[in-house]
Design an enzyme around this catalytic site. Sequence first.
Site, short mmCIF file in Angstrom:
data_model
loop_
_atom_site.label_atom_id
_atom_site.label_comp_id
_atom_site.label_asym_id
_atom_site.label_seq_id
_atom_site.Cartn_x
_atom_site.Cartn_y
_atom_site.Cartn_z
CB THR A 158 -1.17 0.01 1.18
OG1 THR A 158 -0.05 -0.07 2.66
CG2 THR A 158 -1.95 -1.16 1.01
CG LEU A 170 6.81 4.79 1.71
CD1 LEU A 170 7.89 5.90 1.86
CD2 LEU A 170 7.10 3.71 2.74
CG HIS A 171 0.11 2.53 4.91
ND1 HIS A 171 -0.06 2.06 6.03
CD2 HIS A 171 0.35 1.38 4.34
CE1 HIS A 171 0.14 1.06 6.60
NE2 HIS A 171 0.52 0.68 5.34
CB ALA A 172 -0.46 5.91 8.87
#
Length: 115
Positions: free
Chosen positions: A39, A41-43
């Site tokens: 996904t 570099l999400h949270a």
Amino acid sequence: MHAAIDQIRLVAARFHSDYRFEASTMTALSSPVTIVNATGLHARPAANLVNVAKQYQSDIKLVFKGVEANAKSVVGVMGLDVSKGDQIQVKASGSDEDAAMKAVAAAIAGGCGEK
């Protein structure tokens, strides 16, 4: 001064092909690193990456499509909106720039702590 910079660039190119120095600022710049996270570099991976970057004194930036973001800021990292397969570079400037650039690039290549 320019002769010293050229000498450093020569040594860096010869022995450290994974980065180079920008002559004008003496900044370490990584080779492109591919985002492996499904996904991007999400949270969570962004927070993990920021924690790695904060271990160093140097100013550390991520470079994506000509845009630079502060690698010590979750908002900055997420703001790059990188996806799986995108390539980014790590740019570091300061007393520990080489170690900082290598550690952040390795974290990215390793998925920032995600499996």
